[in-house]
Design an enzyme around this catalytic site. Sequence first.
Site, short mmCIF file in Angstrom:
data_model
loop_
_atom_site.label_atom_id
_atom_site.label_comp_id
_atom_site.label_asym_id
_atom_site.label_seq_id
_atom_site.Cartn_x
_atom_site.Cartn_y
_atom_site.Cartn_z
N HIS A 379 -20.61 36.76 -2.82
CA HIS A 379 -20.04 36.26 -3.84
C HIS A 379 -18.38 36.82 -4.11
O HIS A 379 -17.74 36.42 -5.06
CB HIS A 379 -20.48 36.59 -5.12
CG HIS A 379 -20.72 35.76 -6.22
ND1 HIS A 379 -19.45 34.86 -6.45
CD2 HIS A 379 -21.22 35.57 -7.50
CE1 HIS A 379 -19.74 34.25 -7.56
NE2 HIS A 379 -20.70 34.34 -8.11
N ASP A 383 -17.24 31.28 -4.36
CA ASP A 383 -17.73 31.09 -5.75
C ASP A 383 -18.91 30.22 -5.95
O ASP A 383 -19.35 29.54 -4.89
CB ASP A 383 -16.64 30.61 -6.60
CG ASP A 383 -15.31 31.37 -6.38
OD1 ASP A 383 -15.51 32.68 -6.60
OD2 ASP A 383 -14.18 30.97 -6.88
#
Length: 408
Positions: A379, A383
């Site tokens: 992450h 995204d």
Amino acid sequence: MATEVTVPTLGESIVEATVGEWLKQPGDPVKQDEPIVSLETDKVAVEVPSPVAGVMGQPAVKVGDTVAVGALLATVEAGGAAAAPVPAPAPAAAPAPAPAETAGQQAPASGDAPAALSPSVRRAVLETGVDPGTVKGTGRDGRITKDDVMAAASAPVPAPAPAAAPQTPSVAASTGRKEERVRMTRLRQTVAKRLKEAQNTAAMLTTFNDVDMSAVIEARTKYKDLFEKKHGVRLGFMGFFVKAACMALKDVPSVNAQIDGEEIVYHDFADISVAVSAPQGLVVPVIRDADQLSVAGIEKAIGDFGKRAKDGSLKMEEMKGGTFTISNGGVFGSLMSTPIINPPQSAVLGLHRIEDRPVVVDGQVVVRPMMYLALSYDHRLIDGREAVTFLVALKNAIEDPTRILIDL
């Protein structure tokens, strides 16, 4: 004259290995370039050949020892005259008792595996309780393989139970609960270390989707015979998924990228790591430039990797440099999972089993062959929107394979 056999250069950044199996015993004749010992590195098993023809001498190390590059493994006496002075049939490095071994055929009848067996075979012997002395080996030089042990375990046996009668009641009662300690292979140690590093370093998150496999199953059923006849390889599902993933990676390049310090490295190529099973654990060879290959080319590469993973002939350079990984747990029956990233990659796609489930199509409940897809990603770089976009692009390509043909 004795010639020393040492640990060869094992590859970039690999400085040591573990002795996995002695392929030759003291007194055995050895041909030039014939393998005499198998070493386990972080990624693959490496067979070390004899530099000369002659007779195998005494090993300098035991099975399970860690050896550095350049360390002495054994000696080989040049010529054939040195065969007579080595009468002992049992290897000096035997980690198991193996008493009164005779003429190469007799093996211990207890649960301890003989030293000539590889670690994976010894583990299979201990797990199944098969007597290795009763197993006919199909490996090189008649050696027993893990598949031989598993086949013997599954074969019907005409009740040899009376052989246990001579045991005293106290001994029989004490064998109800057993515990065995088996040293982790170097490959398993490396896998454990890398997976834990991935969890400690990356901000991992997994996003799911599902895909209707009807169109791919129909195409495979319709063309599998012609495909195999023309290309000499079976048409599977992985060829479709690899091609679809390559297309999705072009649409979402961050999934194919990696973090290097404070920089992001983007790749304009797709080197797809494909997880395959090997006797010593899971290995991940790389399909180079998969985005440039046809479905047939991908299936040939995967088939070759799977075959060579089982016989331990994969090369270390074949497992380096992937940009994205696909792991198919569905072949083992997995319904859903959260795969772990293979560093320094930033994402891994998990495939699962296909099962009929009710879904709503055009307002009607119908039964379709469905599969869950799981994308685990870092992450820090990817995204949630990009992860979902990747999965949707993959889903669209699988549900309408024509998109793969026209690169849509």
